[in-house]
Design an enzyme around this catalytic site. Sequence first.
Site, PDB file in Angstrom:
ATOM      1  N   TYR A   1       0.818  -1.215   0.000  1.00  0.00           N
ATOM      2  CA  TYR A   1       0.000   0.000   0.000  1.00  0.00           C
ATOM      3  C   TYR A   1       0.852   1.265   0.000  1.00  0.00           C
ATOM      4  O   TYR A   1       0.426   2.305  -0.524  1.00  0.00           O
ATOM      5  CB  TYR A   1      -1.024  -0.023   1.144  1.00  0.00           C
ATOM      6  CG  TYR A   1      -2.183  -0.915   0.769  1.00  0.00           C
ATOM      7  CD1 TYR A   1      -3.110  -0.499  -0.183  1.00  0.00           C
ATOM      8  CD2 TYR A   1      -2.300  -2.199   1.286  1.00  0.00           C
ATOM      9  CE1 TYR A   1      -4.141  -1.332  -0.592  1.00  0.00           C
ATOM     10  CE2 TYR A   1      -3.328  -3.037   0.885  1.00  0.00           C
ATOM     11  CZ  TYR A   1      -4.248  -2.593  -0.055  1.00  0.00           C
ATOM     12  OH  TYR A   1      -5.259  -3.416  -0.473  1.00  0.00           O
TER      13      TYR A   1
ATOM     14  N   ARG B   1       1.557   1.919  -3.495  1.00  0.00           N
ATOM     15  CA  ARG B   1       0.383   2.456  -4.186  1.00  0.00           C
ATOM     16  C   ARG B   1       0.142   3.908  -3.784  1.00  0.00           C
ATOM     17  O   ARG B   1      -0.304   4.718  -4.593  1.00  0.00           O
ATOM     18  CB  ARG B   1      -0.832   1.573  -3.913  1.00  0.00           C
ATOM     19  CG  ARG B   1      -0.590   0.151  -4.451  1.00  0.00           C
ATOM     20  CD  ARG B   1      -1.822  -0.702  -4.426  1.00  0.00           C
ATOM     21  NE  ARG B   1      -2.850  -0.110  -5.265  1.00  0.00           N
ATOM     22  CZ  ARG B   1      -4.152  -0.313  -5.079  1.00  0.00           C
ATOM     23  NH1 ARG B   1      -4.569  -1.081  -4.083  1.00  0.00           N
ATOM     24  NH2 ARG B   1      -5.033   0.251  -5.862  1.00  0.00           N
TER      25      ARG B   1
ATOM     26  N   GLN C   1     -14.972   2.630  -7.127  1.00  0.00           N
ATOM     27  CA  GLN C   1     -14.244   1.513  -6.529  1.00  0.00           C
ATOM     28  C   GLN C   1     -12.774   1.885  -6.358  1.00  0.00           C
ATOM     29  O   GLN C   1     -12.001   1.119  -5.801  1.00  0.00           O
ATOM     30  CB  GLN C   1     -14.335   0.288  -7.436  1.00  0.00           C
ATOM     31  CG  GLN C   1     -15.760  -0.195  -7.637  1.00  0.00           C
ATOM     32  CD  GLN C   1     -15.860  -1.185  -8.786  1.00  0.00           C
ATOM     33  OE1 GLN C   1     -15.765  -2.384  -8.614  1.00  0.00           O
ATOM     34  NE2 GLN C   1     -16.042  -0.670  -9.988  1.00  0.00           N
ATOM     35  N   ASN C   2     -12.390   3.035  -6.881  1.00  0.00           N
ATOM     36  CA  ASN C   2     -10.984   3.418  -6.846  1.00  0.00           C
ATOM     37  C   ASN C   2     -10.619   3.984  -5.485  1.00  0.00           C
ATOM     38  O   ASN C   2     -11.377   4.745  -4.894  1.00  0.00           O
ATOM     39  CB  ASN C   2     -10.689   4.450  -7.936  1.00  0.00           C
ATOM     40  CG  ASN C   2     -10.965   3.890  -9.316  1.00  0.00           C
ATOM     41  OD1 ASN C   2     -11.048   2.667  -9.475  1.00  0.00           O
ATOM     42  ND2 ASN C   2     -11.141   4.749 -10.296  1.00  0.00           N
TER      43      ASN C   2
ATOM     44  N   HIS D   1     -14.726   1.359  -1.789  1.00  0.00           N
ATOM     45  CA  HIS D   1     -13.644   0.447  -1.389  1.00  0.00           C
ATOM     46  C   HIS D   1     -12.611   1.122  -0.504  1.00  0.00           C
ATOM     47  O   HIS D   1     -11.539   0.562  -0.274  1.00  0.00           O
ATOM     48  CB  HIS D   1     -12.961  -0.157  -2.627  1.00  0.00           C
ATOM     49  CG  HIS D   1     -13.822  -1.163  -3.334  1.00  0.00           C
ATOM     50  ND1 HIS D   1     -13.505  -1.709  -4.561  1.00  0.00           N
ATOM     51  CD2 HIS D   1     -14.997  -1.746  -2.980  1.00  0.00           C
ATOM     52  CE1 HIS D   1     -14.451  -2.564  -4.931  1.00  0.00           C
ATOM     53  NE2 HIS D   1     -15.365  -2.599  -3.995  1.00  0.00           N
TER      54      HIS D   1
ATOM     55  N   CYS E   1      -7.277   1.745  12.807  1.00  0.00           N
ATOM     56  CA  CYS E   1      -6.707   0.716  13.673  1.00  0.00           C
ATOM     57  C   CYS E   1      -7.386  -0.610  13.354  1.00  0.00           C
ATOM     58  O   CYS E   1      -8.587  -0.648  13.091  1.00  0.00           O
ATOM     59  CB  CYS E   1      -6.920   1.097  15.134  1.00  0.00           C
ATOM     60  SG  CYS E   1      -6.206  -0.128  16.257  1.00  0.00           S
TER      61      CYS E   1
ATOM     62  N   GLY F   1     -15.023   2.238 -16.873  1.00  0.00           N
ATOM     63  CA  GLY F   1     -13.704   1.706 -16.513  1.00  0.00           C
ATOM     64  C   GLY F   1     -13.735   0.630 -15.459  1.00  0.00           C
ATOM     65  O   GLY F   1     -12.859   0.576 -14.600  1.00  0.00           O
ATOM     66  N   THR F   2     -14.722  -0.239 -15.549  1.00  0.00           N
ATOM     67  CA  THR F   2     -14.778  -1.325 -14.563  1.00  0.00           C
ATOM     68  C   THR F   2     -15.122  -2.639 -15.250  1.00  0.00           C
ATOM     69  O   THR F   2     -15.992  -2.673 -16.124  1.00  0.00           O
ATOM     70  CB  THR F   2     -15.756  -1.007 -13.409  1.00  0.00           C
ATOM     71  OG1 THR F   2     -15.848  -2.136 -12.551  1.00  0.00           O
ATOM     72  CG2 THR F   2     -17.133  -0.590 -13.890  1.00  0.00           C
TER      73      THR F   2
ATOM     74  N   ASN G   1     -16.395   1.439 -21.455  1.00  0.00           N
ATOM     75  CA  ASN G   1     -15.273   0.570 -21.076  1.00  0.00           C
ATOM     76  C   ASN G   1     -14.437   0.243 -22.303  1.00  0.00           C
ATOM     77  O   ASN G   1     -14.965   0.076 -23.401  1.00  0.00           O
ATOM     78  CB  ASN G   1     -15.806  -0.726 -20.447  1.00  0.00           C
ATOM     79  CG  ASN G   1     -14.924  -1.219 -19.327  1.00  0.00           C
ATOM     80  OD1 ASN G   1     -14.604  -0.453 -18.419  1.00  0.00           O
ATOM     81  ND2 ASN G   1     -14.513  -2.466 -19.374  1.00  0.00           N
TER      82      ASN G   1
END
Length: 248
Positions: free
Chosen positions: A63, A66, A98-99, A116, A124, A193-194, A219
Amino acid sequence: MSDKIEIDRDTWVLVLTGAGVSAESGIPTFRASPDGLWENHKIEDVASPEGFADNPALVWRFYSERRAKAKSVEPNPGHHALVALEEKLGDRFLLATQNVDGLHGRAGSRRLVEIHGNLFKTRCSTCERDPFDDEDLYASNEVPGCGKCAERGDFGLLRPHIVWFGEMLDPRDLHRISRFMANAPKLLFIAAGTSGAVYPAAGFVNNARKFGARTVLINADAADNGAEFHRWIQGKSGAVLPELFDVR
Ligand code: OAD
């Protein structure tokens, strides 16, 4: 473009975006590489509660990479087109993404549900503190601990505020999307775009149709749920979205 989509005063627009919308900013899509691997690890192994339990340092390295990538890129014309549409429609517009890269927010989208999660938030894994802004990179073998837990003499590991494989989406986010669909006098649903491979987002088109929506997919390639849409515009979202809407 011919075949613009006309949006009259009764139409409410729900947009769902996926990794393809960020592709033109330079962020690779999930299913871009044929093997779907990151440093020989399956994505599911670094994006799951089991993966985090096994090797939290590896997950944080994934991550952190990213985060660094997302910070180094800029929103593209697809993101900006959705901001322009929101400015015209106000509360008749909702964007579900979803990004997790934060690019819609950076472009200026405000009526935004990041279903997401968000790369630049941390929470935490043990206590109930709210997710907080965090741009730090944990690139070594470091696993950050929770300061709030430490204050109480407890121990908790911090984790990215991302919905991982096998985890539930926040029911408040899903509720906000359903309420928007239910309240729309006339609904237009756009997915862009999915690949339509990950639920529940891949099922939004079916929910929208139950509310009588017109449904359009933008798409580059065929999507797994492509047959559920009234119309598929094959192309890049950064080229298609800026030319698509005719708001009356
Ligand atoms: P995918 O990588 O599965 O799909 C991206 C889609 O975008 C593909 O169908 C491409 O053909 C298309 N595409 C690529 N470039 C495009 C462009 N410039 N314009 C339009 N389309 C383009 O990504 P998602 O569908 O977002 O979950 O993946 C869904 C979820 O799966 C992600 O949110 C992620 C992953 O597991 C989590 O991280 C929780």
